[in-house]
Design an enzyme around this catalytic site. Structure first.
Site, PDB file in Angstrom:
ATOM      1  N   ASP A  83     -10.204  23.373  23.662  1.00  0.00           N
ATOM      2  CA  ASP A  83     -10.843  23.015  22.547  1.00  0.00           C
ATOM      3  C   ASP A  83     -11.466  24.318  22.363  1.00  0.00           C
ATOM      4  O   ASP A  83     -12.337  24.207  22.657  1.00  0.00           O
ATOM      5  CB  ASP A  83     -11.246  21.518  22.669  1.00  0.00           C
ATOM      6  CG  ASP A  83     -11.932  21.445  20.985  1.00  0.00           C
ATOM      7  OD1 ASP A  83     -11.360  21.191  19.789  1.00  0.00           O
ATOM      8  OD2 ASP A  83     -12.746  20.635  21.294  1.00  0.00           O
ATOM      9  N   ASP A 128      -9.558  29.774  17.964  1.00  0.00           N
ATOM     10  CA  ASP A 128     -10.492  28.970  16.815  1.00  0.00           C
ATOM     11  C   ASP A 128     -10.316  30.520  15.960  1.00  0.00           C
ATOM     12  O   ASP A 128     -11.811  31.126  16.788  1.00  0.00           O
ATOM     13  CB  ASP A 128     -10.961  28.486  16.758  1.00  0.00           C
ATOM     14  CG  ASP A 128     -11.731  27.564  15.014  1.00  0.00           C
ATOM     15  OD1 ASP A 128     -11.915  28.398  14.738  1.00  0.00           O
ATOM     16  OD2 ASP A 128     -12.368  26.500  15.704  1.00  0.00           O
ATOM     17  N   GLY A 162     -18.396  16.220  14.909  1.00  0.00           N
ATOM     18  CA  GLY A 162     -19.691  15.908  15.151  1.00  0.00           C
ATOM     19  C   GLY A 162     -19.654  14.161  15.390  1.00  0.00           C
ATOM     20  O   GLY A 162     -18.592  13.877  14.728  1.00  0.00           O
ATOM     21  N   ASN A 207      -8.797  14.720  16.987  1.00  0.00           N
ATOM     22  CA  ASN A 207     -10.481  14.744  18.201  1.00  0.00           C
ATOM     23  C   ASN A 207     -11.062  13.948  18.025  1.00  0.00           C
ATOM     24  O   ASN A 207     -11.730  13.643  17.213  1.00  0.00           O
ATOM     25  CB  ASN A 207     -10.442  16.192  18.176  1.00  0.00           C
ATOM     26  CG  ASN A 207      -9.312  17.729  18.596  1.00  0.00           C
ATOM     27  OD1 ASN A 207      -7.785  17.445  18.802  1.00  0.00           O
ATOM     28  ND2 ASN A 207     -10.098  18.478  18.499  1.00  0.00           N
TER      29      ASN A 207
END
Length: 285
Positions: free
Chosen positions: A82, A104, A178, A226
């Site tokens: 991830d 990413d 988050g 996710n």
């Protein structure tokens, strides 16, 4: 069964009209809780770890832990990197045996994002799924956040996907990393991204989205969602409540076992939110 390729999880979910959860692990309790819920629901799943969490144990330990646990289940599970920020992250995860990769490079300008993402594609052997990100998702994960956040531009999607050759595209459409309980997806934007692209989509920040939005994602070619913060909070809360109830608690195994169940409950609830046709646990019994 053994760990499977991320591409196999994608194919299985697409053929069954399912959305895969992608659940972050760091330790044994979290891994046990995730797989327990996966076995109960039967939905193919990604278990993943970010470089910020792999520093605790290294990628090899995560691979050993996850592969040992899924060896006893019949549900397809892929082990996913991830938010790999560098090509070295990608190399390290592949060397450890990971079966799915996220590069990413969304924090870079578009051309550099294309370049780094395409280089990650070249590093991945056949069968290894590659996820990349276009747009920059806001919020923080493990106290790390983007220098700037911006939504995915549908006009860039087709060229980006073709240039990279990715299997999955993570997008920014109102989702926030988050715990962000006020986050709302811009479903009109998500539809335009879907129509512009040719690969399944990924939504990060699943912990902050309500069931009303999670339950419609399959209509937008989303195949992976996710979730990290919900799981971590479940474990921390379990240990915190045990201490408050008894500051002299000494049975680590009792509290650890309780945390596995708390994590499993959260994972199951999220899987069912992504896939409302599965029904509630009561409806399945």
């Amino acid at each position: 069964m053994s760990l499977v390729s991320g591409q196999e999880v994608i194919r299985e979910c697409a053929s069954r009209g399912l959305v895969a959860g992608a659940f972050n692990t760091t330790n044994l309790e979290t891994t046990m809780g995730i797989v327990q819920a996966v076995e109960k629901t039967g939905v193919p799943t990604f278990i993943q770890v970010a470089p910020t969490n792999a520093v605790l144990s290294g990628y090899e330990y995560i691979y050993d832990m996850v592969s040992r646990r899924v060896a006893g289940t019949d549900v397809p599970v892929a082990l996913h990197l991830d938010h790999g920020r560098t090509l070295d992250d990608v190399r390290a995860a592949l060397a450890a045996g990971f079966t799915s990769i996220m590069m990413d490079a969304s924090g870079h300008p578009y051309d550099q994002n294309v370049k780094l993402s395409a280089e990650a594609r070249a590093l991945c052997p056949p069968g290894i799924a590659l996820e990349v990100e276009l747009g920059s998702i806001g919020g923080k994960e493990d106290d790390h956040g983007p220098e700037r956040e911006f939504t995915t531009d549908p006009a860039e999607v087709a060229d980006f996907v073709e240039a990279v050759g990715c299997d999955l595209l993570a997008v920014s459409a109102g989702n926030v990393h988050g715990y962000a309980p006020d986050a709302r997806l811009d479903l009109d934007l998500l539809r335009r991204i879907q129509e512009a692209g040719s690969v399944p989509l990924v939504i990060h920040g699943g912990s902050g989205l309500g069931a009303d939005q999670l339950g419609v994602l399959s209509d937008y070619d989303v195949v992976k969602v996710n979730v990290a913060s919900d799981l971590r909070n479940a474990m921390i809360r379990t240990f915190g409540e045990a201490y408050v109830a008894n500051p002299h608690e000494y049975s680590l195994i009792r509290v650890s076992t309780a945390s596995v169940q708390a994590i499993s409950d959260v994972v199951e609830q999220r899987i069912r939110s992504f896939n409302p046709r599965l029904g509630s646990p009561v409806a399945q019994s």
